[in-house]
Enzyme design. Structure first.
Site, PDB file in Angstrom:
ATOM      1  N   CYS A  32      -1.341  -7.058   4.928  1.00 27.96           N
ATOM      2  CA  CYS A  32      -1.946  -5.723   4.945  1.00 27.96           C
ATOM      3  C   CYS A  32      -3.382  -5.809   4.409  1.00 27.96           C
ATOM      4  O   CYS A  32      -3.596  -6.218   3.264  1.00 27.96           O
ATOM      5  CB  CYS A  32      -1.138  -4.754   4.090  1.00 27.96           C
ATOM      6  N   HIS A  79       1.464  -0.692  -1.633  1.00 27.22           N
ATOM      7  CA  HIS A  79       1.586  -0.718  -0.176  1.00 27.22           C
ATOM      8  C   HIS A  79       2.521   0.374   0.347  1.00 27.22           C
ATOM      9  O   HIS A  79       2.292   0.940   1.418  1.00 27.22           O
ATOM     10  CB  HIS A  79       2.088  -2.089   0.272  1.00 27.22           C
ATOM     11  N   ASN A 119      -4.255  10.072   9.536  1.00 27.04           N
ATOM     12  CA  ASN A 119      -3.239   9.944  10.571  1.00 27.04           C
ATOM     13  C   ASN A 119      -2.028   9.313   9.902  1.00 27.04           C
ATOM     14  O   ASN A 119      -2.129   8.239   9.320  1.00 27.04           O
ATOM     15  CB  ASN A 119      -3.718   9.037  11.706  1.00 27.04           C
ATOM     16  N   HIS A 130      -0.169   1.213   5.019  1.00 24.15           N
ATOM     17  CA  HIS A 130      -0.612   1.422   3.629  1.00 24.15           C
ATOM     18  C   HIS A 130      -1.205   2.841   3.504  1.00 24.15           C
ATOM     19  O   HIS A 130      -1.996   3.259   4.351  1.00 24.15           O
ATOM     20  CB  HIS A 130      -1.663   0.372   3.290  1.00 24.15           C
ATOM     21  N   HIS A 132      -3.411   5.683   3.334  1.00 28.37           N
ATOM     22  CA  HIS A 132      -4.868   5.761   3.412  1.00 28.37           C
ATOM     23  C   HIS A 132      -5.275   6.878   4.363  1.00 28.37           C
ATOM     24  O   HIS A 132      -4.470   7.382   5.138  1.00 28.37           O
ATOM     25  CB  HIS A 132      -5.463   4.435   3.912  1.00 28.37           C
ATOM     26  N   GLN A 134      -9.168   8.497   6.390  1.00 28.72           N
ATOM     27  CA  GLN A 134     -10.451   8.064   6.928  1.00 28.72           C
ATOM     28  C   GLN A 134     -11.467   9.204   6.819  1.00 28.72           C
ATOM     29  O   GLN A 134     -11.084  10.371   6.637  1.00 28.72           O
ATOM     30  CB  GLN A 134     -10.316   7.662   8.399  1.00 28.72           C
TER      31      GLN A 134
END
Lengths: 308, 86
Positions: A32, A79, A119, A130, A132, A134
């Site tokens: 990852c 993770h 997303n 993982h 996260h 954007q």
């Protein structure tokens, strides 16, 4: 570098980022790129053995200077988990990170609109599990932001303020509320379990929020996503987008244009059925929904209460 | 008021180490001359660096209360279901 082409027929920009074709796609857990770099382990995007929240320029950017920006926001060095499973303190810190990124990217002359988003789930195209999100810094004002400004004109004032007033007066679609924030399934939601989380006070962006409002915004967002996971007792895919005032330059930037709110577009219409964008949605731009927002709201209210 | 670039001015500029912003939550001083330089922004400590290929990397830290970071049940459930799907 991406290329912009203008579709005259639809009146909108299309971005060609062909280098993204080779981006990392669902790597094994051991590889990852958003994990910390552990001693003896493979190097990752974050060359540290531990961190809280990390932001970096996307290796496969849709936009990059001097024509916009694309950043990755890693919520945790763990993770597993999701935005829903972050501690309340980490989720609140994330609101401050979003605010800081909006401030810095919005001040750039090549960024006209800062869009923070997440997303979640392979159903919406996630390529890394993982936790996260954007951030895109658009070098132009994208169509949805333009339509929101047009709604302000149509309603002769702040559209989200007016729509929030209507939702509170009706009450049937409200699914969660605290002193600063209200969450509801919009009266004309397109997705079965679409939801909007709206600041009660008119706040053009995260920059205008009081610290308590940021805390309560993060609390409401977590309540909603935990409710989503409880709804069908499975990880619930969604697209989450923070809507804020455009950062377009000009002699007199009008920061009253825009009202901070967060929209969720979940593709599930049942526990195991996806809503697809097909003929009417793509060819006519008209959504056809199989569910009523009032019924979705009742189910979501119950799920949020169950997950609390 | 617009900046020289025509952009909105920074209403809340990040504070360099050792400075205070004048607003609550942003007044804690950092040791002077500590390296690498850090900034404060609201409740965050910011450390700017860059990756080997030159891309920017920003690490944000926040003092968190002692409590489990993750809620165990959803995490375990998600993990098992991810395995099933893949």
């Amino acid at each position: 570098m991406s290329e912009l082409r203008f579709d005259e027929l639809r009146g909108e920009q299309v971005v060609y980022a062909i280098h993204r074709q080779d981006r990392t796609f669902l790597p094994s857990r051991e590889h990852c790129p958003l994990d910390p770099t552990r001693p003896g382990g493979p190097p990752t995007e974050i060359p540290l053995p531990a961190f809280q929240i990390a932001v970096f320029d996307n290796r496969f950017p849709a936009f990059e200077a001097p024509r916009g920006a694309a950043e990755v926001v890693v919520y945790t060095d763990r993770h597993d988990g999701s935005f829903a499973t972050l501690s309340a303190e980490r989720a609140e810190a994330l609101m401050w990170v979003w605010r800081h990124r909006y401030l810095e990217l919005g001040a750039r002359p090549d960024v006209d609109y800062v869009m923070i988003f997440e997303n979640r789930g392979v159903e919406v195209g996630v390529t890394l599990h993982h936790p996260h999100g954007q951030i895109y810094g658009y070098p132009f004002l994208p169509p949805v932001a333009e339509r929101e400004l047009a709604a302000d004109e149509r309603l002769a004032g702040c559209a989200p303020c007016e729509l929030l007033r209507r939702e509170l007066a009706d009450g049937r679609r409200v699914i969660h509320a605290n002193d600063s924030v209200v969450a509801y399934v919009p009266q004309a939601g397109r997705w079965a379990y679409e939801a909007q989380v709206v600041l009660r006070e008119h706040r053009a962006s995260l920059l205008d929020c009081e610290p308590l409002e940021l805390r309560e915004l993060s609390g409401a967002l977590q309540a909603l996503v935990r409710g989503y996971d409880a709804l069908f007792e499975r990880p619930f895919p969604y697209v989450m987008v923070v809507h804020q005032a455009p950062t377009t330059g000009g002699p007199d930037p009008d920061t009253s244009r825009g009202h901070l709110h967060v929209e969720f577009y979940p593709p599930l219409r049942t526990a195991d059925k996806l809503k697809y964008l097909a003929g009417s949605e793509q060819g006519a731009g008209t959504f056809i929904s199989d569910t009523l927002p009032e019924e979705s709201a009742a189910a979501l209210r119950e799920a949020i209460a169950r997950a609390a | 008021m617009a900046s020289a670039s025509g952009k909105r001015p920074s209403r809340e500029a990040p504070q360099r180490s050792g400075q205070s912003s004048g607003s609550s939550g942003e007044q804690r001083k950092q040791p002077a001359a500590r390296k690498p330089p850090s900034e404060r922004f609201g409740e965050l400590l910011i450390l700017r660096t860059s990756k080997d290929d030159g891309r920017a990397l920003i690490i944000y830290s926040h003092e968190e209360r002692e409590e489990p970071e993750e809620r165990e049940e959803p995490e375990e459930r998600e993990e098992s279901e991810e395995r099933e799907r893949t």
